[in-house]
Scaffold this motif. Structure first.
Motif, PDB file in Angstrom:
ATOM      1  N   GLU A  65      -0.828 -13.747  -9.797  1.00  0.00           N
ATOM      2  CA  GLU A  65      -0.422 -14.857 -10.648  1.00  0.00           C
ATOM      3  C   GLU A  65      -0.506 -16.226  -9.980  1.00  0.00           C
ATOM      4  O   GLU A  65      -0.732 -17.231 -10.663  1.00  0.00           O
ATOM      5  CB  GLU A  65       1.009 -14.629 -11.142  1.00  0.00           C
ATOM      6  CG  GLU A  65       1.181 -13.354 -11.970  1.00  0.00           C
ATOM      7  CD  GLU A  65       2.632 -13.101 -12.355  1.00  0.00           C
ATOM      8  OE1 GLU A  65       3.366 -14.091 -12.569  1.00  0.00           O
ATOM      9  OE2 GLU A  65       3.025 -11.918 -12.440  1.00  0.00           O
ATOM     10  N   LYS A  66      -0.299 -16.297  -8.659  1.00  0.00           N
ATOM     11  CA  LYS A  66      -0.217 -17.599  -8.000  1.00  0.00           C
ATOM     12  C   LYS A  66      -1.336 -17.844  -6.988  1.00  0.00           C
ATOM     13  O   LYS A  66      -1.842 -18.949  -6.875  1.00  0.00           O
ATOM     14  CB  LYS A  66       1.150 -17.761  -7.305  1.00  0.00           C
ATOM     15  CG  LYS A  66       2.335 -17.591  -8.232  1.00  0.00           C
ATOM     16  CD  LYS A  66       2.276 -18.521  -9.439  1.00  0.00           C
ATOM     17  CE  LYS A  66       3.357 -18.218 -10.455  1.00  0.00           C
ATOM     18  NZ  LYS A  66       3.176 -18.998 -11.701  1.00  0.00           N
ATOM     19  N   TYR A  67      -1.706 -16.826  -6.230  1.00  0.00           N
ATOM     20  CA  TYR A  67      -2.744 -17.000  -5.219  1.00  0.00           C
ATOM     21  C   TYR A  67      -4.054 -16.450  -5.772  1.00  0.00           C
ATOM     22  O   TYR A  67      -4.593 -15.459  -5.281  1.00  0.00           O
ATOM     23  CB  TYR A  67      -2.349 -16.276  -3.932  1.00  0.00           C
ATOM     24  CG  TYR A  67      -1.025 -16.705  -3.343  1.00  0.00           C
ATOM     25  CD1 TYR A  67      -0.505 -17.974  -3.581  1.00  0.00           C
ATOM     26  CD2 TYR A  67      -0.304 -15.843  -2.526  1.00  0.00           C
ATOM     27  CE1 TYR A  67       0.713 -18.359  -3.033  1.00  0.00           C
ATOM     28  CE2 TYR A  67       0.912 -16.228  -1.966  1.00  0.00           C
ATOM     29  CZ  TYR A  67       1.418 -17.488  -2.231  1.00  0.00           C
ATOM     30  OH  TYR A  67       2.631 -17.873  -1.677  1.00  0.00           O
ATOM     31  N   ASN A 121       6.576  -5.178  -0.714  1.00  0.00           N
ATOM     32  CA  ASN A 121       6.278  -5.481  -2.119  1.00  0.00           C
ATOM     33  C   ASN A 121       7.512  -5.275  -3.008  1.00  0.00           C
ATOM     34  O   ASN A 121       7.447  -4.667  -4.073  1.00  0.00           O
ATOM     35  CB  ASN A 121       5.110  -4.633  -2.616  1.00  0.00           C
ATOM     36  CG  ASN A 121       4.555  -5.138  -3.948  1.00  0.00           C
ATOM     37  OD1 ASN A 121       4.624  -6.327  -4.261  1.00  0.00           O
ATOM     38  ND2 ASN A 121       4.019  -4.235  -4.750  1.00  0.00           N
ATOM     39  N   ARG A 122       8.641  -5.809  -2.551  1.00  0.00           N
ATOM     40  CA  ARG A 122       9.881  -5.632  -3.301  1.00  0.00           C
ATOM     41  C   ARG A 122       9.756  -6.247  -4.700  1.00  0.00           C
ATOM     42  O   ARG A 122       9.350  -7.392  -4.849  1.00  0.00           O
ATOM     43  CB  ARG A 122      11.055  -6.285  -2.566  1.00  0.00           C
ATOM     44  CG  ARG A 122      11.357  -5.680  -1.211  1.00  0.00           C
ATOM     45  CD  ARG A 122      12.489  -6.437  -0.536  1.00  0.00           C
ATOM     46  NE  ARG A 122      12.659  -6.042   0.853  1.00  0.00           N
ATOM     47  CZ  ARG A 122      13.429  -6.706   1.716  1.00  0.00           C
ATOM     48  NH1 ARG A 122      14.085  -7.793   1.323  1.00  0.00           N
ATOM     49  NH2 ARG A 122      13.540  -6.295   2.964  1.00  0.00           N
ATOM     50  N   LYS A 123      10.095  -5.466  -5.682  1.00  0.00           N
ATOM     51  CA  LYS A 123      10.035  -5.893  -7.083  1.00  0.00           C
ATOM     52  C   LYS A 123       8.674  -6.509  -7.424  1.00  0.00           C
ATOM     53  O   LYS A 123       8.578  -7.452  -8.216  1.00  0.00           O
ATOM     54  CB  LYS A 123      11.178  -6.865  -7.402  1.00  0.00           C
ATOM     55  CG  LYS A 123      12.551  -6.229  -7.208  1.00  0.00           C
ATOM     56  CD  LYS A 123      13.676  -7.088  -7.712  1.00  0.00           C
ATOM     57  CE  LYS A 123      15.019  -6.347  -7.523  1.00  0.00           C
ATOM     58  NZ  LYS A 123      16.174  -7.134  -7.995  1.00  0.00           N
ATOM     59  N   ASP A 124       7.635  -5.957  -6.799  1.00  0.00           N
ATOM     60  CA  ASP A 124       6.250  -6.370  -7.056  1.00  0.00           C
ATOM     61  C   ASP A 124       5.961  -7.813  -6.647  1.00  0.00           C
ATOM     62  O   ASP A 124       4.998  -8.408  -7.129  1.00  0.00           O
ATOM     63  CB  ASP A 124       5.882  -6.191  -8.534  1.00  0.00           C
ATOM     64  CG  ASP A 124       5.277  -4.819  -8.820  1.00  0.00           C
ATOM     65  OD1 ASP A 124       4.991  -4.093  -7.849  1.00  0.00           O
ATOM     66  OD2 ASP A 124       5.100  -4.480  -9.997  1.00  0.00           O
ATOM     67  N   ILE A 125       6.739  -8.385  -5.725  1.00  0.00           N
ATOM     68  CA  ILE A 125       6.545  -9.791  -5.400  1.00  0.00           C
ATOM     69  C   ILE A 125       5.181 -10.038  -4.751  1.00  0.00           C
ATOM     70  O   ILE A 125       4.529 -11.034  -5.041  1.00  0.00           O
ATOM     71  CB  ILE A 125       7.692 -10.322  -4.509  1.00  0.00           C
ATOM     72  CG1 ILE A 125       7.524 -11.819  -4.236  1.00  0.00           C
ATOM     73  CG2 ILE A 125       7.808  -9.542  -3.208  1.00  0.00           C
ATOM     74  CD1 ILE A 125       7.515 -12.683  -5.478  1.00  0.00           C
ATOM     75  N   ARG A 126       4.743  -9.162  -3.852  1.00  0.00           N
ATOM     76  CA  ARG A 126       3.433  -9.381  -3.237  1.00  0.00           C
ATOM     77  C   ARG A 126       2.326  -9.310  -4.285  1.00  0.00           C
ATOM     78  O   ARG A 126       1.433 -10.159  -4.337  1.00  0.00           O
ATOM     79  CB  ARG A 126       3.175  -8.358  -2.125  1.00  0.00           C
ATOM     80  CG  ARG A 126       1.877  -8.636  -1.364  1.00  0.00           C
ATOM     81  CD  ARG A 126       1.687  -7.675  -0.212  1.00  0.00           C
ATOM     82  NE  ARG A 126       1.074  -6.433  -0.611  1.00  0.00           N
ATOM     83  CZ  ARG A 126       1.433  -5.230  -0.178  1.00  0.00           C
ATOM     84  NH1 ARG A 126       2.459  -5.119   0.659  1.00  0.00           N
ATOM     85  NH2 ARG A 126       0.807  -4.144  -0.562  1.00  0.00           N
ATOM     86  N   LYS A 127       2.403  -8.287  -5.126  1.00  0.00           N
ATOM     87  CA  LYS A 127       1.382  -8.124  -6.165  1.00  0.00           C
ATOM     88  C   LYS A 127       1.374  -9.312  -7.125  1.00  0.00           C
ATOM     89  O   LYS A 127       0.315  -9.849  -7.469  1.00  0.00           O
ATOM     90  CB  LYS A 127       1.623  -6.826  -6.932  1.00  0.00           C
ATOM     91  CG  LYS A 127       0.633  -6.580  -8.055  1.00  0.00           C
ATOM     92  CD  LYS A 127       0.930  -5.274  -8.773  1.00  0.00           C
ATOM     93  CE  LYS A 127      -0.045  -5.048  -9.924  1.00  0.00           C
ATOM     94  NZ  LYS A 127       0.271  -3.779 -10.650  1.00  0.00           N
ATOM     95  N   MET A 143      -3.226 -10.643   0.123  1.00  0.00           N
ATOM     96  CA  MET A 143      -2.552 -11.504  -0.842  1.00  0.00           C
ATOM     97  C   MET A 143      -2.961 -12.967  -0.712  1.00  0.00           C
ATOM     98  O   MET A 143      -2.408 -13.835  -1.375  1.00  0.00           O
ATOM     99  CB  MET A 143      -1.037 -11.353  -0.736  1.00  0.00           C
ATOM    100  CG  MET A 143      -0.407 -11.865   0.520  1.00  0.00           C
ATOM    101  SD  MET A 143       1.412 -11.619   0.504  1.00  0.00           S
ATOM    102  CE  MET A 143       1.877 -12.672  -0.875  1.00  0.00           C
ATOM    103  N   LYS A 144      -3.946 -13.229   0.146  1.00  0.00           N
ATOM    104  CA  LYS A 144      -4.556 -14.553   0.307  1.00  0.00           C
ATOM    105  C   LYS A 144      -3.627 -15.576   0.961  1.00  0.00           C
ATOM    106  O   LYS A 144      -3.687 -16.768   0.659  1.00  0.00           O
ATOM    107  CB  LYS A 144      -5.106 -15.074  -1.026  1.00  0.00           C
ATOM    108  CG  LYS A 144      -6.071 -14.126  -1.716  1.00  0.00           C
ATOM    109  CD  LYS A 144      -6.630 -14.733  -2.990  1.00  0.00           C
ATOM    110  CE  LYS A 144      -7.363 -13.694  -3.817  1.00  0.00           C
ATOM    111  NZ  LYS A 144      -6.444 -12.766  -4.495  1.00  0.00           N
ATOM    112  N   LEU A 145      -2.769 -15.106   1.866  1.00  0.00           N
ATOM    113  CA  LEU A 145      -2.108 -16.037   2.772  1.00  0.00           C
ATOM    114  C   LEU A 145      -3.142 -16.562   3.761  1.00  0.00           C
ATOM    115  O   LEU A 145      -4.214 -15.982   3.933  1.00  0.00           O
ATOM    116  CB  LEU A 145      -0.979 -15.339   3.530  1.00  0.00           C
ATOM    117  CG  LEU A 145       0.166 -14.730   2.725  1.00  0.00           C
ATOM    118  CD1 LEU A 145       1.229 -14.166   3.665  1.00  0.00           C
ATOM    119  CD2 LEU A 145       0.776 -15.713   1.752  1.00  0.00           C
ATOM    120  N   ASN A 146      -2.811 -17.654   4.441  1.00  0.00           N
ATOM    121  CA  ASN A 146      -3.740 -18.167   5.454  1.00  0.00           C
ATOM    122  C   ASN A 146      -3.064 -18.486   6.787  1.00  0.00           C
ATOM    123  O   ASN A 146      -3.707 -19.045   7.686  1.00  0.00           O
ATOM    124  CB  ASN A 146      -4.525 -19.378   4.941  1.00  0.00           C
ATOM    125  CG  ASN A 146      -3.637 -20.435   4.322  1.00  0.00           C
ATOM    126  OD1 ASN A 146      -2.481 -20.595   4.701  1.00  0.00           O
ATOM    127  ND2 ASN A 146      -4.177 -21.176   3.357  1.00  0.00           N
TER     128      ASN A 146
END
Length: 540
Positions: free
Chosen positions: A438-440, A427-433, A115-118
């Motif tokens: 959309e943001k990362y 991935n609750r309620k698709d938050i990770r996806k 998910m492109k965290l760093n």
């Protein structure tokens, strides 16, 4: 954390970048560079291990006229807290084998990369205990179910976390609870080397908690020794302490708040000639902790970042109009505004755990408040209550967190931390996806901390290998290089990626979506986030 329980090249930011980048592109075309290796870009002045194969999980930069010079680095701190207390995030149970613990670590880190965290902020000291071998405090019961018992088969969890995180290009910050000695969910018998056994006068019972008294010198020294030990022995990228200074107040049977039982240390202070009022004395105890941790961390390793994640509402006498709520200044004795003014922090992660439209704790207003308090221009990376996305009637929609990311970026924010990783993992309620898509939309480099080191790494060197399908990379300053920032230009796109510095070759194969690679630009990033001069290679 109080809840026990970037820069991405998106449309809004791209619109801000278009005019300057378009101008840069026109200038570059007028200067007309050749197909031979280009001279490096000017050294960057802006703030800001293991084997791994470059995988283009990147996003294109679409510009009206594609400039020949690579864009500025996308910069944003994107992190998640990993709680070990009560097995919130890791390990998922207290009876897991070492191999299952390791498998969970790898799963968390792989999801973070996907998910492109760093960065990961890992809780290494939940309650005067340790998730690593320590001569100062016992093994945590949240690892094995018994305080003082090491994992079986034996391994060093913190070292494994570090090796695996760095192999993926992730920073790892070691998170300490400064004064909690035992939680309400603890079940194990206390080990003989727990501070409640070795210095019982320093530990107080407070409701269903045990708490190290910040006014006791031995308690303060214990916390400082623990943090110094980890900085000295481990290659951590940051030291992080949370909001548990003095404990959150509890109420007695009569409904009144129960006073923290620190009479012995308070009386000793007065007898020694102390003149401060009791609340000011408590604040001074916490101030001394924060100031001393900052000094010790940077004396040991100047590049290690020191951050604090306090409760999100500041001093009552400074609050913006319409903001109200719990006072950490009066109840936890945390004078966060002073710490920012003194420059005792490298980053502040205030826990802004309220929705945007909750007026008395309005997210945007509180974010702006902390930006305004940042007199030394340190990083403000708020904590987001991502775990409020759940299966209850009070669950937040995923849009709340997505909108908070937008709100911070609109005000120039360059980072945030999710509490906690379990929500993203599930991935609750698709938050990770949705964050990923959309943001990362591209990888990002953590913003630089130039006050931690002013010398950028040396410029990397590139040359084409004989097969003409690969660029060979050389690092004249390998010891001062942590990451490589790589831009690849096709006919119409710039593609960005970040890899650990051990990736010493760059594949020139055509991008399956965007076509042939025409130019590669590489820079080195050091531990303070400073960028080297850039080296570009234009393919014939």
């Amino acid at each position: 954390m109080f809840s026990f329980q970037n820069f991405t090249l998106d449309t809004s930011l791209l619109n801000k970048l278009r005019l300057p980048l378009l101008a840069a592109g026109i200038c570059a075309m007028l200067l007309a560079c050749s197909s031979t290796p280009e001279k490096p870009a000017n050294p960057a002045t802006r703030p800001g291990k293991g084997d791994i194969t470059y995988v283009p999980t990147n996003a294109p930069v679409n510009l009206p006229v594609l400039p020949r010079e690579a864009p500025a680095l996308p910069r944003e701190f994107r992190a998640a807290w990993v709680s070990t207390v009560a097995n919130i995030d890791w390990p998922s149970r207290r009876d897991l084998s070492s191999e299952k613990q390791k498998a969970e670590i790898i799963n968390i880190l792989d999801n973070a990369v996907q998910m492109k965290l760093n960065a990961i902020v890992l809780q290494v000291r939940p309650a005067a205990d340790a998730i690593y071998p320590s001569a100062i405090e016992p093994w945590s019961e949240f690892l094995t179910g018994e305080q003082g018992r090491p994992p079986t088969p034996y391994y060093d969890p913190l070292q494994f976390w570090l090796e695996q995180a760095h192999a993926r290009g992730l920073e790892l910050h070691a998170w300490f609870n400064p004064f909690r000695a035992r939680t309400a969910v603890s079940k194990s018998v206390l080990a003989s080397n727990h501070i409640s056994k070795t210095a019982p006068q320093a530990v107080k019972q407070y409701g269903d908690l045990m708490w190290m008294d910040p006014g006791e010198a031995v308690a303060m020294q214990q916390t400082l020794n623990v943090i110094s030990d980890v900085v000295r022995r481990y290659d951590v990228d940051g030291i992080h302490i949370d909001d548990y200074f003095y404990p959150y107040p509890i109420k007695g049977a009569n409904g009144n708040e129960v006073e923290f039982p620190d009479d012995p240390s308070w009386i000793a202070y007065l007898q020694s000639g102390g003149k401060l009022a009791r609340n000011d004395w408590r604040r001074e105890n916490v101030n001394r902790l924060v100031e001393t941790v900052n000094q010790r961390v940077h004396q040991e390793k100047p590049w290690v970042k020191f951050g604090v994640s306090p409760f999100g509402i500041g001093r009552p006498d400074r609050l913006p109009a319409g903001i109200s709520g719990f006072s950490q200044y009066d109840k936890l004795y945390a004078d966060v505004e002073l710490w920012l003014a003194k420059g005792w922090l490298d980053y502040l992660a205030p826990q802004l755990y309220w929705p945007i439209n909750q007026g008395p704790q309005a997210f945007r207003v509180l974010h702006d408040y902390w930006l305004d308090q940042n007199l030394q221009n340190r990083h403000i990376w708020p904590g987001l209550y991502t775990s409020r996305i759940d299966n209850t009637d009070k669950s937040w929609p995923a849009e709340e967190i997505l909108n908070q990311v937008d709100a911070m970026r609109e005000r120039g924010g360059n980072g945030h931390v999710h509490f906690s990783m379990v929500t993203l993992n599930q991935n609750r309620k698709d938050i990770r996806k949705r964050l990923t898509v959309e943001k990362y939309t591209s990888q990002a480099v953590i913003p630089a901390s130039p006050w931690l080191g002013k010398v950028p790494p040396a410029q990397p060197l590139l040359d084409l290998v004989e097969d003409k399908k690969t660029l060979r990379l050389q690092l004249p300053d390998a010891a001062n290089t942590r990451l490589l920032a790589i831009w690849k230009r096709t006919g119409q796109q710039w593609l960005f990626s970040v890899v650990p510095a051990q990736a010493m070759t760059i594949d020139l194969a055509d991008d399956p979506q965007y076509g042939a690679i025409r130019q590669v630009t590489v820079s080195a990033i050091n531990r303070s986030g400073l960028e080297s001069a850039r080296t570009s290679y234009t393919l014939p």
